[in-house]
Design a protein around this motif. Structure first.
Motif, PDB file in Angstrom:
ATOM      1  N   SER A 138       0.847  -1.188   0.000  1.00 18.32           N
ATOM      2  CA  SER A 138       0.000   0.000   0.000  1.00 18.32           C
ATOM      3  C   SER A 138       0.880   1.235   0.000  1.00 18.32           C
ATOM      4  CB  SER A 138      -0.938   0.014   1.218  1.00 18.32           C
ATOM      5  OG  SER A 138      -0.184  -0.048   2.416  1.00 18.32           O
ATOM      6  N   ARG A 139       0.330   2.321  -0.522  1.00 17.04           N
ATOM      7  CA  ARG A 139       1.080   3.571  -0.662  1.00 17.04           C
ATOM      8  C   ARG A 139       0.636   4.542   0.422  1.00 17.04           C
ATOM      9  NH1 ARG A 139       0.031   1.836  -5.937  1.00 17.04           N
ATOM     10  NH2 ARG A 139       1.909   1.648  -7.220  1.00 17.04           N
ATOM     11  N   PHE A 140       1.471   4.699   1.435  1.00 17.23           N
ATOM     12  CA  PHE A 140       1.167   5.643   2.495  1.00 17.23           C
ATOM     13  C   PHE A 140       1.844   6.978   2.263  1.00 17.23           C
ATOM     14  CE2 PHE A 140      -0.706   4.323   6.715  1.00 17.23           C
ATOM     15  CZ  PHE A 140      -1.636   3.497   6.112  1.00 17.23           C
ATOM     16  N   GLU A 141       2.926   6.973   1.517  1.00 16.99           N
ATOM     17  CA  GLU A 141       3.626   8.206   1.215  1.00 16.99           C
ATOM     18  C   GLU A 141       3.115   8.727  -0.126  1.00 16.99           C
ATOM     19  OE1 GLU A 141       7.859   7.791   3.221  1.00 16.99           O
ATOM     20  OE2 GLU A 141       7.349   6.001   2.099  1.00 16.99           O
ATOM     21  N   ALA A 142       3.814   9.681  -0.741  1.00 16.73           N
ATOM     22  CA  ALA A 142       3.345  10.273  -2.000  1.00 16.73           C
ATOM     23  C   ALA A 142       3.008   9.171  -2.991  1.00 16.73           C
ATOM     24  CB  ALA A 142       4.414  11.190  -2.577  1.00 16.73           C
ATOM     25  N   ASN A 143       1.867   9.316  -3.647  1.00 16.84           N
ATOM     26  CA  ASN A 143       1.335   8.246  -4.472  1.00 16.84           C
ATOM     27  C   ASN A 143       2.216   7.916  -5.665  1.00 16.84           C
ATOM     28  OD1 ASN A 143      -0.541   6.336  -5.285  1.00 16.84           O
ATOM     29  ND2 ASN A 143      -1.625   7.790  -6.581  1.00 16.84           N
ATOM     30  N   ASP A 144       3.064   8.856  -6.086  1.00 15.27           N
ATOM     31  CA  ASP A 144       3.919   8.593  -7.247  1.00 15.27           C
ATOM     32  C   ASP A 144       5.243   7.957  -6.832  1.00 15.27           C
ATOM     33  OD1 ASP A 144       4.129  11.474  -6.269  1.00 15.27           O
ATOM     34  OD2 ASP A 144       6.060  11.179  -7.263  1.00 15.27           O
ATOM     35  N   ALA A 145       5.482   7.788  -5.532  1.00 12.06           N
ATOM     36  CA  ALA A 145       6.738   7.209  -5.073  1.00 12.06           C
ATOM     37  C   ALA A 145       6.677   5.683  -5.162  1.00 12.06           C
ATOM     38  CB  ALA A 145       7.018   7.637  -3.636  1.00 12.06           C
ATOM     39  N   GLN A 146       7.845   5.069  -5.281  1.00 10.47           N
ATOM     40  CA  GLN A 146       7.908   3.623  -5.282  1.00 10.47           C
ATOM     41  C   GLN A 146       7.453   3.087  -3.927  1.00 10.47           C
ATOM     42  OE1 GLN A 146       8.547   1.590  -7.652  1.00 10.47           O
ATOM     43  NE2 GLN A 146       9.722   2.670  -9.227  1.00 10.47           N
ATOM     44  N   ILE A 147       6.745   1.961  -3.962  1.00 13.01           N
ATOM     45  CA  ILE A 147       6.315   1.335  -2.710  1.00 13.01           C
ATOM     46  C   ILE A 147       7.545   0.794  -1.993  1.00 13.01           C
ATOM     47  CG2 ILE A 147       5.015  -0.569  -1.719  1.00 13.01           C
ATOM     48  CD1 ILE A 147       2.990  -0.247  -3.930  1.00 13.01           C
ATOM     49  N   ARG A 148       7.699   1.188  -0.729  1.00 10.06           N
ATOM     50  CA  ARG A 148       8.852   0.754   0.050  1.00 10.06           C
ATOM     51  C   ARG A 148       8.529  -0.529   0.808  1.00 10.06           C
ATOM     52  NH1 ARG A 148      10.125   5.856   3.675  1.00 10.06           N
ATOM     53  NH2 ARG A 148      11.790   4.502   4.452  1.00 10.06           N
ATOM     54  N   PRO A 149       9.484  -1.430   0.929  1.00 13.54           N
ATOM     55  CA  PRO A 149       9.290  -2.540   1.864  1.00 13.54           C
ATOM     56  C   PRO A 149       8.982  -1.969   3.244  1.00 13.54           C
ATOM     57  CG  PRO A 149      11.261  -2.864   0.533  1.00 13.54           C
ATOM     58  CD  PRO A 149      10.790  -1.475   0.271  1.00 13.54           C
ATOM     59  N   THR A 150       7.959  -2.499   3.898  1.00 13.47           N
ATOM     60  CA  THR A 150       7.476  -1.905   5.141  1.00 13.47           C
ATOM     61  C   THR A 150       7.252  -2.981   6.185  1.00 13.47           C
ATOM     62  OG1 THR A 150       6.370  -0.157   3.875  1.00 13.47           O
ATOM     63  CG2 THR A 150       5.685  -0.451   6.160  1.00 13.47           C
ATOM     64  N   VAL A 151       7.644  -2.681   7.408  1.00 17.03           N
ATOM     65  CA  VAL A 151       7.394  -3.564   8.539  1.00 17.03           C
ATOM     66  C   VAL A 151       6.480  -2.843   9.516  1.00 17.03           C
ATOM     67  CG1 VAL A 151       9.554  -2.805   9.619  1.00 17.03           C
ATOM     68  CG2 VAL A 151       8.425  -4.878  10.428  1.00 17.03           C
ATOM     69  N   ASP A 159       8.541  14.234 -21.698  1.00 14.48           N
ATOM     70  CA  ASP A 159       9.213  13.022 -21.238  1.00 14.48           C
ATOM     71  C   ASP A 159      10.110  13.343 -20.045  1.00 14.48           C
ATOM     72  OD1 ASP A 159       9.882  10.131 -21.729  1.00 14.48           O
ATOM     73  OD2 ASP A 159      11.891  10.985 -21.962  1.00 14.48           O
ATOM     74  N   ARG A 160      10.780  14.475 -20.090  1.00 11.79           N
ATOM     75  CA  ARG A 160      11.616  14.878 -18.951  1.00 11.79           C
ATOM     76  C   ARG A 160      10.761  15.201 -17.731  1.00 11.79           C
ATOM     77  NH1 ARG A 160      16.367  18.782 -21.575  1.00 11.79           N
ATOM     78  NH2 ARG A 160      17.394  17.127 -22.770  1.00 11.79           N
ATOM     79  N   TRP A 161       9.607  15.839 -17.946  1.00 15.92           N
ATOM     80  CA  TRP A 161       8.725  16.136 -16.811  1.00 15.92           C
ATOM     81  C   TRP A 161       8.214  14.854 -16.177  1.00 15.92           C
ATOM     82  CZ3 TRP A 161       3.265  15.572 -16.148  1.00 15.92           C
ATOM     83  CH2 TRP A 161       2.762  16.210 -15.000  1.00 15.92           C
ATOM     84  N   LEU A 162       7.877  13.864 -16.980  1.00 16.03           N
ATOM     85  CA  LEU A 162       7.348  12.602 -16.460  1.00 16.03           C
ATOM     86  C   LEU A 162       8.396  11.788 -15.724  1.00 16.03           C
ATOM     87  CD1 LEU A 162       5.099  11.538 -19.469  1.00 16.03           C
ATOM     88  CD2 LEU A 162       4.304  12.200 -17.200  1.00 16.03           C
ATOM     89  N   GLU A 163       9.675  12.102 -15.937  1.00 20.24           N
ATOM     90  CA  GLU A 163      10.726  11.393 -15.212  1.00 20.24           C
ATOM     91  C   GLU A 163      10.645  11.622 -13.709  1.00 20.24           C
ATOM     92  OE1 GLU A 163      14.374  12.699 -16.898  1.00 20.24           O
ATOM     93  OE2 GLU A 163      14.193  11.467 -18.709  1.00 20.24           O
ATOM     94  N   ASN A 164       9.917  12.659 -13.264  1.00 19.03           N
ATOM     95  CA  ASN A 164       9.773  12.943 -11.837  1.00 19.03           C
ATOM     96  C   ASN A 164       8.800  11.993 -11.149  1.00 19.03           C
ATOM     97  OD1 ASN A 164      11.452  15.299 -11.961  1.00 19.03           O
ATOM     98  ND2 ASN A 164       9.751  16.380 -12.916  1.00 19.03           N
ATOM     99  N   PHE A 165       8.109  11.153 -11.902  1.00 12.03           N
ATOM    100  CA  PHE A 165       7.090  10.274 -11.344  1.00 12.03           C
ATOM    101  C   PHE A 165       7.540   8.824 -11.454  1.00 12.03           C
ATOM    102  CE2 PHE A 165       4.989  14.096 -12.805  1.00 12.03           C
ATOM    103  CZ  PHE A 165       4.158  14.415 -11.739  1.00 12.03           C
ATOM    104  N   ALA A 166       7.400   8.103 -10.341  1.00  9.57           N
ATOM    105  CA  ALA A 166       7.732   6.687 -10.357  1.00  9.57           C
ATOM    106  C   ALA A 166       6.715   5.898 -11.179  1.00  9.57           C
ATOM    107  CB  ALA A 166       7.798   6.142  -8.934  1.00  9.57           C
ATOM    108  N   TYR A 167       5.460   6.339 -11.154  1.00  8.05           N
ATOM    109  CA  TYR A 167       4.400   5.697 -11.931  1.00  8.05           C
ATOM    110  C   TYR A 167       3.872   6.724 -12.919  1.00  8.05           C
ATOM    111  CZ  TYR A 167       4.753   2.339  -8.149  1.00  8.05           C
ATOM    112  OH  TYR A 167       5.225   1.432  -7.248  1.00  8.05           O
ATOM    113  N   ARG A 168       4.204   6.523 -14.171  1.00 10.72           N
ATOM    114  CA  ARG A 168       3.933   7.534 -15.181  1.00 10.72           C
ATOM    115  C   ARG A 168       3.196   6.932 -16.364  1.00 10.72           C
ATOM    116  NH1 ARG A 168       9.113   9.012 -18.716  1.00 10.72           N
ATOM    117  NH2 ARG A 168       7.485   8.989 -20.306  1.00 10.72           N
TER     118      ARG A 168
END
Length: 816
Positions: A611-624, A765-774
């Motif tokens: 699940s994405r608790f941080e910014a929605n465009d960020a990669q999902i981090r392994p979470t404990v 394309d350069r602007w979209l590079e700022n998003f993990a999910y684009r």
């Protein structure tokens, strides 16, 4: 002579009101967009320039490297740094500290949460000089129990009464006395705060303080220093290595290095962790400035094109003037003067539009934007001359070029035959900019829709968040709160946690297992029972934490290095990082630890979906996930946020039940309620504003381009009046003549698309590079934008073409 030129110019503008109005309105709108954008950019670049000694103030921050090689920048620093800097660097005359936190601040009659509570050294207001409304800045924080309020907050708590000497209480524990009232911090500073107390209070909060404040690994204080007059900052930078070697210890493989940042560059640089305010977005300024300049250029192109097109009707005027001895230079001066006059009128109209729009634009941008005519009048005059000369010089030179005989016949060639090479190039430029903006707006809209609809791993609908006391947490009353809330039929679940979605800045733990002995960094979240169920996070394997299993609860021995126990729920990404499937992970032995501090050992009892608790465009981090009591770490509350899941449509009644229940269970803690969905929308407010701004500027550019294209098409139809009459007399249909008049412009728009597409592709394309999910830049984005531009051009030119083609042939043959 100049008076005669002015009279002639005014007569010409009056005689050709429609063309002049299009020119002035188009130029005014372009200038308005340009000026508003410049005001926003200037405001962004003005951060932290309003302090008298801004050039001599610097911030010390930390560049940390974790044992796994990951770098972390931290804006804050350790307590001893501010004391030692002036002692060990002769170039530094003073240093001050600032601690930022959220507290419950109250009087006898009113208690409110304050996110802007700052604890600062007594010399803080000597370094950051702000206007004072009451009190003495040199002594206001001399006493350890002193507090200074901003004037807005003073009115909130005390109204029009004098607050000096009034008593206030922090988190219902620490009593303070108001000793000063300072002006609100300006928007254009990276500093934030509404309440300023002494750092002596911070020492009282930590018990014993030496465990934290003398600890070089506790980096919770923003540290600033003032450079001595004439001193070289590079000498300070060069001396930091020795300073670090002398005082900073290596911390379990963690390496720290100090970094010096000038005050004026703090907002412009990328914001490190624990920054007081998000940093400036330089890409946004570049995009905004470029688009505003493009809109202005499109408006200027309109002016040039229409001026060249008017050559046909001004040919006789030029011929008469040349016949009576006017030189080319005099004619150029006259026509350039007309251009400057029209630019002046457009600028006045643009200023009026700015004054009308700036309040709404300032509210939209979250910035107090305003014109300062007294300070900017010189710059505006320069802008008028530059735009007037830039738009009028070439048309004037062309208008003055024909021979006197040709001019008397009204056959000036300044307009050229057909659209002309220059006019064609200018139309191509206009629609290249328009198409580029259409592609950009479409891409931003699709990307925002994508990140808003991507699977979050949980259902954010109906999730209500409640904030407990920052210092006291939820304490033992949370169980009673949960029982009473669950009595309402619309409330499906209640849980508590350390963080809530999209406000989360999850701490990092290292993890280790028998199958993966090398440490793996993971996000860590402390939770209460029913956390996955409340958020609708699916369990892929195993079970959730349960009161039936006492070993699930984390138990911490405060002695560093002591053995601590806990069971764990991890997400699928964490299982994969250790080389397990969700089913394989259940029952595995597991360690979660902070290097050099404490370690939890236990068993994995469940695996939750990502699940994405941080910014929605960020990669999902392994979470404990860890189940913790309300108070765990050194008597500091870990669970202070409640999440309530509401089902059904009766939201209002459920919220009233929540409010009433909170007031009964926590009568001493004000209710602070929010919605996860609102926090989600807030994450992308910057991108949303960018999309809205691009959409508005694209529409304005289209409007300006279409105004110019309409006038150009009308002049083109007028020039070809006899040709149209002959074609109709020979049996030509209205459709064939319309196609004849629109083909030239259609080809130009198609060429503009071919030029704009590759530029737009690279930029987006350069602007979209700022998003993990684009999204992918598909051909339909470009083809669709090009078709929109082409259809608008057809509609614009087609109306004029139909009117010209529908005229009676006899009227066309008698033309002139």
């Amino acid at each position: 002579m100049l008076g005669n030129y002015a009279k002639t110019a005014m007569r010409h503008l009056a005689a050709h009101r429609a063309t002049a109005l299009i020119n002035v309105v188009g130029l005014a709108v372009g200038l308005c967009c340009f000026l508003c954008s410049l005001l926003y950019i200037r405001f962004e670049l003005s951060y932290d320039t309003n302090f008298s000694n801004a050039n001599d103030i610097y911030r010390i921050s930390i560049d940390s490297t974790l044992p796994n090689g990951r770098a972390i920048d931290i804006a804050s620093n350790a307590w001893p740094v501010a004391d030692l800097l002036p002692q060990e660097f002769s170039q530094i005359v003073a240093a001050t500290r600032l601690d930022d936190r959220r507290v419950l601040l109250g009087t006898e009659s009113l208690a409110l949460y304050q996110d802007g509570f700052r604890m600062v050294d007594a010399n803080f207001f000597s370094i950051f000089d702000l206007p004072w409304r009451a009190g003495d800045p040199t002594t206001a924080l001399a006493n350890p129990d002193a507090v200074v309020l901003t004037e807005t907050l003073a009115r909130v708590y005390f109204g029009d009464a004098d607050p000096i000497g009034a008593r206030m209480r922090v988190d219902k524990q620490y009593e303070l006395v108001v000793t000063g009232v300072v002006a609100d911090l300006p928007v254009n500073t990276h500093l934030t705060g509404t309440v300023f107390a002494s750092t002596a209070l911070l020492q009282r909060m930590f018990d014993p303080p030496a465990d934290y404040l003398d600890n070089w690994n506790y980096s919770g204080l923003h540290t600033y220093f003032v450079l001595a007059p004439g001193a070289d900052i590079e000498q300070v930078r060069a001396g930091l290595a020795a300073f670090e070697a002398k005082h900073m210890q290596t911390y379990a493989g963690l390496t720290n290095h100090m970094r010096v940042t000038p005050l004026k560059e703090i907002y412009r640089a990328p914001a490190p962790n624990s920054s007081l305010k998000p940093s400036m977005n330089p890409r946004l300024l570049v995009v905004l400035g470029s688009v505003a300049l493009a809109v202005l250029l499109v408006a200027c192109v309109n002016f040039v094109n229409l001026s060249l097109a008017r050559a046909l009707v001004r040919g006789r005027e030029v011929g008469v003037r040349k016949s009576v001895g006017a030189s080319r230079a005099q004619l150029v001066l006259q026509f350039v003067g007309e251009a400057v006059l029209m630019t002046s009128i457009a600028t006045l109209l643009a200023l009026l539009l700015c004054e009308l729009l700036l309040p709404a634009l300032g509210q939209f941008a979250g910035r107090p934007l305003a014109l300062d005519l007294d300070a900017d009048i010189g710059k505006l005059l320069v802008l008028v001359v530059l735009v007037g000369m830039g738009t009028g010089l070439y048309p004037a030179w062309r208008l003055a070029a024909p021979s006197a005989a040709a001019s008397r016949r009204g056959t000036s060639d300044a307009g050229g035959s057909g659209p002309g090479v220059l006019k064609s190039a200018l139309v191509v430029f206009q629609f290249s900019v328009t198409t580029l903006l259409l592609v950009a707006t479409t891409t931003v809209f699709l990307q925002l829709r994508h990140i808003r609809t991507v699977d979050l791993g949980f259902d954010r609908g109906g999730l209500v968040t409640l904030q407990g006391s920052a210092s006291g947490g939820l304490d033992q009353r949370f169980d009673a709160l949960k029982r009473e809330l669950m009595q309402h039929p619309a409330i499906a679940a209640v849980t508590a946690s350390e963080q809530t979605p999209f406000r989360a800045n999850l701490f990092a733990f290292s993890t280790r297992s028998p199958d993966q002995p090398e440490p793996i960094e993971m996000a860590h979240l402390d939770v209460s029972y029913d956390f996955p169920g409340t958020y609708g996070i699916a369990l892929l394997a195993g079970r959730d934490f349960s009161p039936d299993f006492p070993a699930d609860m984390a138990v911490l021995d405060e002695r560093l290095g002591a053995e601590n126990s806990a069971n764990f729920v991890i997400n699928a990404a964490a299982a994969a990082a250790h080389g397990w499937t969700p089913q394989q992970a259940v029952g595995k032995r597991f360690e979660a630890f902070i290097e050099g501090s404490y370690t939890y050992r236990g068993t994995i009892v469940g695996v939750a979906a990502d699940s994405r608790f941080e910014a929605n465009d960020a990669q999902i981090r392994p979470t404990v996930y860890m189940l913790v009591p309300d108070t765990l770490h050194w008597n500091y509350p870990t669970l202070d946020k409640v999440t309530v899941k509401i089902l059904g449509d009766d939201l209002a009644r459920a919220l009233r039940h929540i409010d009433a229940t909170w007031s009964r269970v926590y009568p001493d803690t004000p209710l602070l309620r929010g919605f996860v969905d609102d926090d989600f929308q807030r994450v992308y407010i910057g991108e949303t504003r960018l999309g809205d701004a691009l959409g508005a500027l694209t529409c304005i550019t289209l409007l300006i381009a279409c105004l110019g294209l309409y006038s150009l098409a009308a002049f083109n139809a007028q020039r070809r009046t006899r040709e149209i009459g002959v074609r109709k007399a020979m049996g030509g249909s209205v459709w064939s003549i319309v196609c004849l008049l629109t083909n030239d412009f259609s080809r130009l728009v198609l060429v503009a698309n071919l030029i704009a597409w590759p530029i737009a592709y690279v930029a987006m394309d350069r602007w979209l590079e700022n998003f993990a999910y684009r999204i992918d830049l598909t051909p339909m984005i470009f083809i669709g934008s090009g078709l929109v531009a082409l259809c608008i051009a057809w509609v614009t030119v087609g109306g004029t073409a139909v009117k010209a083609a529908s005229a009676k042939p006899v009227l066309a043959l008698r033309y002139e």
